[in-house]
Design an enzyme around this catalytic site. Sequence first.
Site, mmCIF file in Angstrom:
data_model
loop_
_atom_site.group_PDB
_atom_site.id
_atom_site.type_symbol
_atom_site.label_atom_id
_atom_site.label_comp_id
_atom_site.label_asym_id
_atom_site.label_seq_id
_atom_site.Cartn_x
_atom_site.Cartn_y
_atom_site.Cartn_z
ATOM 1 N N ALA A 67 21.035 -22.026 -1.045
ATOM 2 C CA ALA A 67 19.755 -22.149 -0.494
ATOM 3 C C ALA A 67 20.201 -22.811 1.119
ATOM 4 O O ALA A 67 21.135 -23.565 1.265
ATOM 5 C CB ALA A 67 18.814 -22.924 -1.023
ATOM 6 N N ASP A 68 19.325 -22.523 2.189
ATOM 7 C CA ASP A 68 19.569 -23.057 3.419
ATOM 8 C C ASP A 68 18.125 -23.254 3.919
ATOM 9 O O ASP A 68 17.384 -22.237 3.872
ATOM 10 C CB ASP A 68 20.456 -22.448 4.142
ATOM 11 C CG ASP A 68 21.092 -23.204 5.151
ATOM 12 O OD1 ASP A 68 21.906 -24.024 5.064
ATOM 13 O OD2 ASP A 68 20.565 -22.877 6.375
ATOM 14 N N THR A 69 18.069 -24.079 4.874
ATOM 15 C CA THR A 69 16.646 -24.432 5.655
ATOM 16 C C THR A 69 16.918 -24.664 6.890
ATOM 17 O O THR A 69 17.881 -25.454 7.338
ATOM 18 C CB THR A 69 15.945 -25.514 4.929
ATOM 19 O OG1 THR A 69 15.520 -25.430 3.565
ATOM 20 C CG2 THR A 69 14.505 -25.941 5.442
#
Length: 188
Positions: A67-69
């Site tokens: 995941a990445d934000t």
Amino acid sequence: MLYLASASPRRREILQMAGERFEVVPSYGDESRPPELSPGELVQELARRKAFAAEVSPGPGDIVLGADTLVALDGRLLGKPSSEGEAFSMLSALSSRVHRVYTGCCLRTAGRSETFVSEAEVEFYPLTEEEIRAYIATGEPMDKAGAYGIQGRGCVLVRGIRGDYYTVMGLPAAEVIRRLRKLEQAEE
């Protein structure tokens, strides 16, 4: 087994809260940002890189989650600040404004992968210079995209949110769990 390819304590906390059993595995994916990608495409690509760079080879029934934000304001991407000055600049820019938070996810099995993005809008209250400096002094902004953590002391900066709260925290829990279940069923 579910493997989380992230060192983020927030992502671990979200998965634990959702009742998931998982192991954290190191992932050293390339985090360079191709300029031709939209914010939604970029976080999906970064999540995919993390899932494929994880130090685990998924076997039957295993799923790797990357995941990445990122935070975006007026087309400008705001990652984690590299200095207190950069944190101050980011928070000043977010003051009184609505911005978008994008969290991309990649679910990888031995034979396939899927990526998706969740997006939320966040509106900040007007912030004084003193409020911004006091928040930076807590140290909280330094490892957060956009220089704030909605789940921590940064909660007092936020006037409102439209979308999934957990997207802003770094992992859209409900969507991740639903996709995990579908993927697990497809793998059986």
